[in-house]
Each structure stands twice: as C-alpha cells, then as structure tokens.
Write a protein that holds these residues in place. Structure first.
Motif, PDB file in Angstrom:
ATOM      1  N   GLY A  26     -22.832 -54.855 -32.070  1.00 42.53           N
ATOM      2  CA  GLY A  26     -22.754 -54.899 -33.526  1.00 42.53           C
ATOM      3  C   GLY A  26     -24.026 -55.378 -34.191  1.00 42.53           C
ATOM      4  N   THR A  27     -24.006 -55.356 -35.522  1.00 43.99           N
ATOM      5  CA  THR A  27     -25.136 -55.782 -36.344  1.00 43.99           C
ATOM      6  C   THR A  27     -25.052 -57.266 -36.696  1.00 43.99           C
ATOM      7  OG1 THR A  27     -25.284 -53.557 -37.296  1.00 43.99           O
ATOM      8  CG2 THR A  27     -26.290 -55.343 -38.562  1.00 43.99           C
ATOM      9  N   HIS A  71     -16.476 -61.635 -38.146  1.00 44.14           N
ATOM     10  CA  HIS A  71     -17.234 -61.515 -36.890  1.00 44.14           C
ATOM     11  C   HIS A  71     -16.768 -62.577 -35.882  1.00 44.14           C
ATOM     12  CE1 HIS A  71     -20.608 -59.964 -39.691  1.00 44.14           C
ATOM     13  NE2 HIS A  71     -20.090 -58.906 -39.087  1.00 44.14           N
ATOM     14  N   MET A 121     -14.383 -53.727 -29.080  1.00 43.83           N
ATOM     15  CA  MET A 121     -14.901 -53.441 -30.424  1.00 43.83           C
ATOM     16  C   MET A 121     -13.769 -53.601 -31.411  1.00 43.83           C
ATOM     17  SD  MET A 121     -18.121 -52.715 -30.361  1.00 43.83           S
ATOM     18  CE  MET A 121     -18.297 -52.075 -32.011  1.00 43.83           C
TER      19      MET A 121
END
Ligand code: C2G
Length: 135
Positions: free
Chosen positions: A8-9, A17, A92
């Motif tokens: 992920g970013t 998150h 994910m």
C-alpha cells in the motif's frame, strides 16, 4: 514462523490503515509491508503523496504490528516477493477483492481480503481539510 505481506501507499497514515495492519498481523508472526514508492505512486497510481517514501516508511516502522518495510516499485513484484520472503499469507483490504486471486495459482500463499474501515480515507482527510485540489 508464519509470515504475512501486505502492500500500500499508507499516506497520511490513519486508523483505517492501522486496523488493516493489526488484523493482518493476526494471521501470523512477522508482517512485511511493501510500501509504494513515490515513483510507483505517481507513474502507476496517479497518487501524489503528501509524505515522501522515507517519511511514510518511518511512520510504518514505528507501528508495533509491522516487522519489515520494503519498497513496492511495480504491480508485478508480488509473486517474487512472496517467494523471496517465504510468505504464508497475502493480505489486502477488500477494495482489492479478487484483484490478486492469481497469487493463489502462482504461489503457495493464501490470499485474504479484509473489510476496509469504511468512513476514513486519505482522500476524505484531504477533502475535509480543503486541500484535495491544491498540488
Ligand atoms: N485500507 C483500509 N481501510 C481504509 C483505508 C485503507 O482497510 N479506510 C487498507 C487498504 O484496503 C489497503 C491498505 O489499507 O489494503 C493501504 O491502503 P492504501 O494506502 O490506499 O493502498 P493502495 O493505494 O490501495 O495500494 O499493490 C497494491 C497497492 O499498492 C495498494
């Protein structure tokens, strides 16, 4: 040792998150986060991060659930990462549901999609702060 990986970013790190990382860690003992580089974000995800890769890496490394942060440079590295790091479980958020099912065929890892935390996102934060269009 059961090893997990997620990608992920993680820009403007928030509790959505953290919820993902906490639940991912429950699948084993060692969690690797493949963090999207600034170049990958811009070239392939059209995302301009507020924090640089180094700053985002520093933040992730401070999280108790995270054991290692590696760079995500492209979409194609997942099969190799899973093999190189002997990953047992790929995790994910379910906004990606189905997109990485091929890993079940190409690797020995199980593929898990976890429910997103619905009400929070980096985009929502930027919108609420009125900075979404300011480059
Ligand atoms: N996430 C979540 N709940 C939110 C926001 C994000 O569970 N409210 C999860 C996402 O589903 C993802 C992880 O947190 O699993 C990181 O989210 P992003 O930083 O937005 O990652 P993304 O841009 O989706 O990049 O190769 C995969 C990509 O790198 C994923």
């Amino acid at each position: 040792m059961r090893r997990i990986i997620t990608y992920g970013t993680f820009d403007l790190l928030h509790y959505g998150h953290i919820n993902l990382l906490r639940r991912a860690k429950e699948y084993g003992d060692y969690l690797i986060v493949a963090l999207s580089t600034d170049e990958f974000n811009w070239d392939s995800k059209q995302k301009k991060c507020y924090f640089t890769y180094e700053k985002r890496k520093q933040l992730l490394e401070a999280i108790r659930y995270v054991d290692l942060v590696i760079p995500e440079n492209n979409w194609e590295q997942k099969v190799n990462d899973i093999k190189e790091y002997h990953i047992d479980t790929f995790v994910m958020g379910d906004d990606w549901k189905g997109k990485f099912d091929y890993l079940r065929d190409d690797t020995d890892a199980e593929v898990i999609y976890l429910p997103r935390t619905p009400e929070i996102s980096t985009t929502r934060i930027k919108q609420d702060l009125g900075i979404v269009n300011r480059q």
